[in-house]
Each structure stands twice: as structure tokens, then as C-alpha cells.
Design a protein around this motif. Structure first.
Motif, PDB file in Angstrom:
ATOM      1  N   ASN A 125       0.820  -1.204   0.000  1.00 33.69           N
ATOM      2  CA  ASN A 125       0.000   0.000   0.000  1.00 33.69           C
ATOM      3  C   ASN A 125       0.857   1.259   0.000  1.00 33.69           C
ATOM      4  OD1 ASN A 125      -2.582  -1.188  -0.062  1.00 33.69           O
ATOM      5  ND2 ASN A 125      -2.506  -1.602   2.132  1.00 33.69           N
ATOM      6  N   ALA A 126       1.988   1.215   0.698  1.00 30.85           N
ATOM      7  CA  ALA A 126       2.883   2.368   0.713  1.00 30.85           C
ATOM      8  C   ALA A 126       3.465   2.627  -0.669  1.00 30.85           C
ATOM      9  CB  ALA A 126       4.009   2.148   1.729  1.00 30.85           C
ATOM     10  N   SER A 127       3.806   1.564  -1.385  1.00 32.30           N
ATOM     11  CA  SER A 127       4.357   1.715  -2.736  1.00 32.30           C
ATOM     12  C   SER A 127       3.321   2.305  -3.681  1.00 32.30           C
ATOM     13  CB  SER A 127       4.839   0.359  -3.267  1.00 32.30           C
ATOM     14  OG  SER A 127       5.862  -0.165  -2.463  1.00 32.30           O
ATOM     15  N   ILE A 128       2.101   1.807  -3.612  1.00 32.40           N
ATOM     16  CA  ILE A 128       1.044   2.334  -4.483  1.00 32.40           C
ATOM     17  C   ILE A 128       0.733   3.789  -4.116  1.00 32.40           C
ATOM     18  CG2 ILE A 128      -1.392   2.116  -5.117  1.00 32.40           C
ATOM     19  CD1 ILE A 128      -1.046  -0.941  -4.772  1.00 32.40           C
ATOM     20  N   ALA A 129       0.646   4.074  -2.817  1.00 30.57           N
ATOM     21  CA  ALA A 129       0.368   5.450  -2.394  1.00 30.57           C
ATOM     22  C   ALA A 129       1.471   6.387  -2.862  1.00 30.57           C
ATOM     23  CB  ALA A 129       0.234   5.508  -0.870  1.00 30.57           C
ATOM     24  N   GLY A 130       2.724   5.953  -2.759  1.00 25.53           N
ATOM     25  CA  GLY A 130       3.833   6.792  -3.185  1.00 25.53           C
ATOM     26  C   GLY A 130       3.813   7.062  -4.679  1.00 25.53           C
TER      27      GLY A 130
ATOM     28  N   PRO B 118      -1.134  13.124 -16.748  1.00 21.25           N
ATOM     29  CA  PRO B 118      -1.143  11.890 -17.552  1.00 21.25           C
ATOM     30  C   PRO B 118      -2.544  11.529 -18.038  1.00 21.25           C
ATOM     31  CG  PRO B 118      -1.022  11.370 -15.221  1.00 21.25           C
ATOM     32  CD  PRO B 118      -0.912  12.868 -15.325  1.00 21.25           C
ATOM     33  N   GLU B 119      -2.566  10.905 -19.206  1.00 23.96           N
ATOM     34  CA  GLU B 119      -3.824  10.406 -19.763  1.00 23.96           C
ATOM     35  C   GLU B 119      -3.886   8.878 -19.715  1.00 23.96           C
ATOM     36  OE1 GLU B 119      -4.964  13.199 -23.336  1.00 23.96           O
ATOM     37  OE2 GLU B 119      -2.780  12.953 -23.261  1.00 23.96           O
ATOM     38  N   HIS B 120      -2.755   8.268 -19.457  1.00 22.24           N
ATOM     39  CA  HIS B 120      -2.678   6.820 -19.292  1.00 22.24           C
ATOM     40  C   HIS B 120      -1.471   6.541 -18.403  1.00 22.24           C
ATOM     41  CE1 HIS B 120      -1.682   2.572 -20.586  1.00 22.24           C
ATOM     42  NE2 HIS B 120      -2.948   2.477 -20.228  1.00 22.24           N
ATOM     43  N   ILE B 121      -1.548   5.469 -17.618  1.00 16.80           N
ATOM     44  CA  ILE B 121      -0.486   5.125 -16.667  1.00 16.80           C
ATOM     45  C   ILE B 121      -0.073   3.681 -16.886  1.00 16.80           C
ATOM     46  CG2 ILE B 121       0.122   4.919 -14.220  1.00 16.80           C
ATOM     47  CD1 ILE B 121      -2.319   6.872 -13.713  1.00 16.80           C
ATOM     48  N   ILE B 122       1.233   3.442 -16.892  1.00 14.79           N
ATOM     49  CA  ILE B 122       1.750   2.072 -16.906  1.00 14.79           C
ATOM     50  C   ILE B 122       2.627   1.897 -15.673  1.00 14.79           C
ATOM     51  CG2 ILE B 122       1.556   1.506 -19.340  1.00 14.79           C
ATOM     52  CD1 ILE B 122       4.370   2.501 -19.803  1.00 14.79           C
TER      53      ILE B 122
ATOM     54  N   PRO C  60      -7.066   2.211  -8.581  1.00 17.62           N
ATOM     55  CA  PRO C  60      -7.582   3.294  -9.419  1.00 17.62           C
ATOM     56  C   PRO C  60      -7.014   4.641  -8.978  1.00 17.62           C
ATOM     57  CG  PRO C  60      -9.338   1.770  -8.880  1.00 17.62           C
ATOM     58  CD  PRO C  60      -8.148   1.333  -8.075  1.00 17.62           C
ATOM     59  N   TYR C  61      -6.618   5.441  -9.968  1.00 17.11           N
ATOM     60  CA  TYR C  61      -6.007   6.739  -9.691  1.00 17.11           C
ATOM     61  C   TYR C  61      -6.939   7.845 -10.139  1.00 17.11           C
ATOM     62  CZ  TYR C  61      -3.010  10.821 -10.112  1.00 17.11           C
ATOM     63  OH  TYR C  61      -2.495  12.098 -10.006  1.00 17.11           O
ATOM     64  N   LEU C  62      -7.375   8.667  -9.187  1.00 14.34           N
ATOM     65  CA  LEU C  62      -8.232   9.818  -9.461  1.00 14.34           C
ATOM     66  C   LEU C  62      -7.357  11.044  -9.631  1.00 14.34           C
ATOM     67  CD1 LEU C  62     -11.196  10.901  -9.626  1.00 14.34           C
ATOM     68  CD2 LEU C  62     -10.968  11.457  -7.186  1.00 14.34           C
ATOM     69  N   ASP C  63      -7.364  11.609 -10.820  1.00 11.55           N
ATOM     70  CA  ASP C  63      -6.567  12.795 -11.096  1.00 11.55           C
ATOM     71  C   ASP C  63      -7.135  13.969 -10.292  1.00 11.55           C
ATOM     72  OD1 ASP C  63      -5.585  15.246 -12.259  1.00 11.55           O
ATOM     73  OD2 ASP C  63      -4.952  14.085 -14.001  1.00 11.55           O
ATOM     74  N   PRO C  64      -6.348  14.550  -9.371  1.00 10.85           N
ATOM     75  CA  PRO C  64      -6.891  15.617  -8.524  1.00 10.85           C
ATOM     76  C   PRO C  64      -7.172  16.902  -9.284  1.00 10.85           C
ATOM     77  CG  PRO C  64      -4.529  15.390  -8.173  1.00 10.85           C
ATOM     78  CD  PRO C  64      -4.946  14.243  -9.052  1.00 10.85           C
ATOM     79  N   ALA C  65      -6.488  17.105 -10.406  1.00 10.39           N
ATOM     80  CA  ALA C  65      -6.685  18.334 -11.174  1.00 10.39           C
ATOM     81  C   ALA C  65      -7.967  18.304 -11.999  1.00 10.39           C
ATOM     82  CB  ALA C  65      -5.485  18.582 -12.090  1.00 10.39           C
ATOM     83  N   ARG C  66      -8.369  17.098 -12.440  1.00  8.59           N
ATOM     84  CA  ARG C  66      -9.520  16.986 -13.334  1.00  8.59           C
ATOM     85  C   ARG C  66     -10.662  16.178 -12.756  1.00  8.59           C
ATOM     86  NH1 ARG C  66      -6.100  14.799 -18.334  1.00  8.59           N
ATOM     87  NH2 ARG C  66      -5.058  13.780 -16.568  1.00  8.59           N
ATOM     88  N   ASN C  67     -10.415  15.559 -11.585  1.00  9.33           N
ATOM     89  CA  ASN C  67     -11.428  14.752 -10.911  1.00  9.33           C
ATOM     90  C   ASN C  67     -11.955  13.629 -11.799  1.00  9.33           C
ATOM     91  OD1 ASN C  67     -12.878  14.212  -8.504  1.00  9.33           O
ATOM     92  ND2 ASN C  67     -14.715  15.142  -9.357  1.00  9.33           N
ATOM     93  N   ILE C  68     -11.023  12.983 -12.508  1.00  7.01           N
ATOM     94  CA  ILE C  68     -11.394  11.841 -13.345  1.00  7.01           C
ATOM     95  C   ILE C  68     -10.427  10.694 -13.075  1.00  7.01           C
ATOM     96  CG2 ILE C  68     -12.441  13.209 -15.187  1.00  7.01           C
ATOM     97  CD1 ILE C  68      -9.830  12.919 -16.768  1.00  7.01           C
ATOM     98  N   ASP C  69     -10.919   9.480 -13.249  1.00 14.22           N
ATOM     99  CA  ASP C  69     -10.055   8.303 -13.130  1.00 14.22           C
ATOM    100  C   ASP C  69      -9.208   8.181 -14.390  1.00 14.22           C
ATOM    101  OD1 ASP C  69     -10.732   7.296 -10.591  1.00 14.22           O
ATOM    102  OD2 ASP C  69     -12.584   6.426 -11.373  1.00 14.22           O
ATOM    103  N   ILE C  70      -7.909   7.989 -14.189  1.00 11.98           N
ATOM    104  CA  ILE C  70      -6.999   7.823 -15.312  1.00 11.98           C
ATOM    105  C   ILE C  70      -6.805   6.325 -15.557  1.00 11.98           C
ATOM    106  CG2 ILE C  70      -4.725   8.363 -16.245  1.00 11.98           C
ATOM    107  CD1 ILE C  70      -6.522  10.791 -15.666  1.00 11.98           C
TER     108      ILE C  70
END
Length: 209
Positions: free
Chosen positions: A96-101, A113-117, A125-135
Motif C-alpha cells: 500500500n505504501a508503494s502504491i500510495a507513493g 497523464p492520460e494513461h499510466i503504466i 484506481p487513480y483519481l486525477d486531482p486536477a480533473r477529478n477523473i479516473d486515469i
């Protein structure tokens, strides 16, 4: 969106998984260490980026990693490195620490980012704080040896963490962190037997052998 099939000239690493978007590669360093933070990086590379020597940081020498670091930092469209300390690792566990980091590193990117690898097989799931959308994201087992952005993230995560561990070694001499970087080596275990754990040690990890 289409999946890119080609590879860049001069390297076996793929440029990206999804073509035509700002794709961030994520990786960490230090998950298996007995002490110190886990170092988490996110990198967005330009679409024409070529660095033939780039590879999984574990397959590079320390000198090669240090040589690649400034070029990645200079030429990346965006990059960030976040340290998650031992106390938080003990509180929420190393996965969890690795994912949070990694997600905090994504938060810091100046290019969104528009896509994450992500290297490995676990993410959230990553919620973009600037756009409030899941990437959208994909996990890639051994991705640091397959995709340039993940390899670049692995180099930054490793070199930034090694730099920090060398500083911590001067504060806590005797544990050999300037050599073992906090990994579970024989000399590290011996120092733990002699001196006991420091405030930088992960108490949720097995500190005796």
C-alpha cells in the motif's frame, strides 16, 4: 486509442503502450529493504525520446544509473519522486505504501497523464486531482525492462533513494547503508544484532536472521 507496436531505434524498450497520449510510467525502489523509505517515481517522456542505454535500473551499474539520471530529469516532459517513510510503511504495509507513493508522484507531475503504466501486477484506481477523473492504467510484470517510461521511473526512484541512504548512513554509522542501501545483507543483519534498530528501520519487517 491504439496500442503501439514499434520500438525506438537503438533500444529493445517500447516507447509506450498507448500511442498519442501523455503516458506516465511508474516504479518504485526499496520495497525489500529493512530500513529507509520506499522511493516512488512517475515519469512522462516525450514521444521521440531515445536513450539506448536505458534499462531496468537493477540491470544497470550504479555509475550508469547516475549517468542516466540527469538526462531523464532534463528531457522528460514531467517527472516526480516521492519517499514514503518507514513509519507509514509499518502502518499501511509495503504494498500500500508503494502504491500510495506512486500515486503521490503522479499528483506532482506538471503534465497531467492520460494513461499510466506501472511496473508489477498491483495498483489501485487513480483519481486525477486536477480533473477529478479516473486515469486508465495498466500493470506490467517486469515492465521496467519493457517500457521506456517505467525504466526511467525505476532509474529515478533508485538513484534518489540511494542518495538519501548515503546521507542517512552518515547519521547512523555502522549499518553499512552507504553500501547495502538498507537491503537485508549479512553486514546489515550483523549491525542490527550489535546496535539494534534505528528510527529508520521498518518494525513490521523481520529484522533478525
Amino acid at each position: 486509442m491504439s496500442v503501439r507496436k514499434s520500438v525506438p531505434t537503438g533500444t529493445a524498450l517500447l516507447r509506450c503502450m498507448v500511442e498519442g497520449v501523455a503516458e506516465a510510467g511508474c516504479d518504485e525502489a526499496g520495497r525489500g529493504c529493512l530500513c529507509g523509505p520506499v522511493s516512488c517515481a512517475a515519469v512522462i517522456l516525450p514521444p521521440d525520446f531515445i536513450l539506448p542505454e536505458l534499462n531496468d535500473s537493477k540491470k544497470l551499474t550504479a555509475a550508469a544509473r547516475e549517468r542516466l539520471r540527469p538526462r531523464i530529469e532534463r528531457e522528460a516532459l514531467a517527472w516526480a519522486v516521492v519517499m514514503v517513510d518507514a513509519a507509514e510503511i509499518d502502518r499501511i504495509n509495503i504494498l500500500n505504501a508503494s502504491i500510495a507513493g506512486m500515486q503521490r508522484a503522479l499528483d506532482l507531475l506538471e503534465v497531467r497523464p492520460e494513461h499510466i503504466i506501472v511496473d508489477g501486477n498491483r495498483f489501485k484506481p487513480y483519481l486525477d486531482p486536477a480533473r477529478n477523473i479516473d486515469i486508465p492504467y495498466d500493470t506490467v510484470v517486469k515492465g521496467d525492462g519493457k517500457y521506456m517510461a517505467i525504466a526511467a521511473a525505476s532509474v529515478l526512484a533508485k538513484t534518489h533513494r540511494d542518495e538519501l541512504m548515503r546521507k542517512l548512513a552518515s547519521e547512523c554509522p555502522g549499518y553499512g547503508w552507504e553500501r547495502n542501501m538498507g537491503y537485508p545483507t549479512r553486514d546489515h543483519y550483523e549491525a542490527l544484532r550489535r546496535f539494534g534498530p534505528t528510527r529508520h528501520h521498518r518494525r513490521s519487517f523481520r529484522l533478525e536472521k
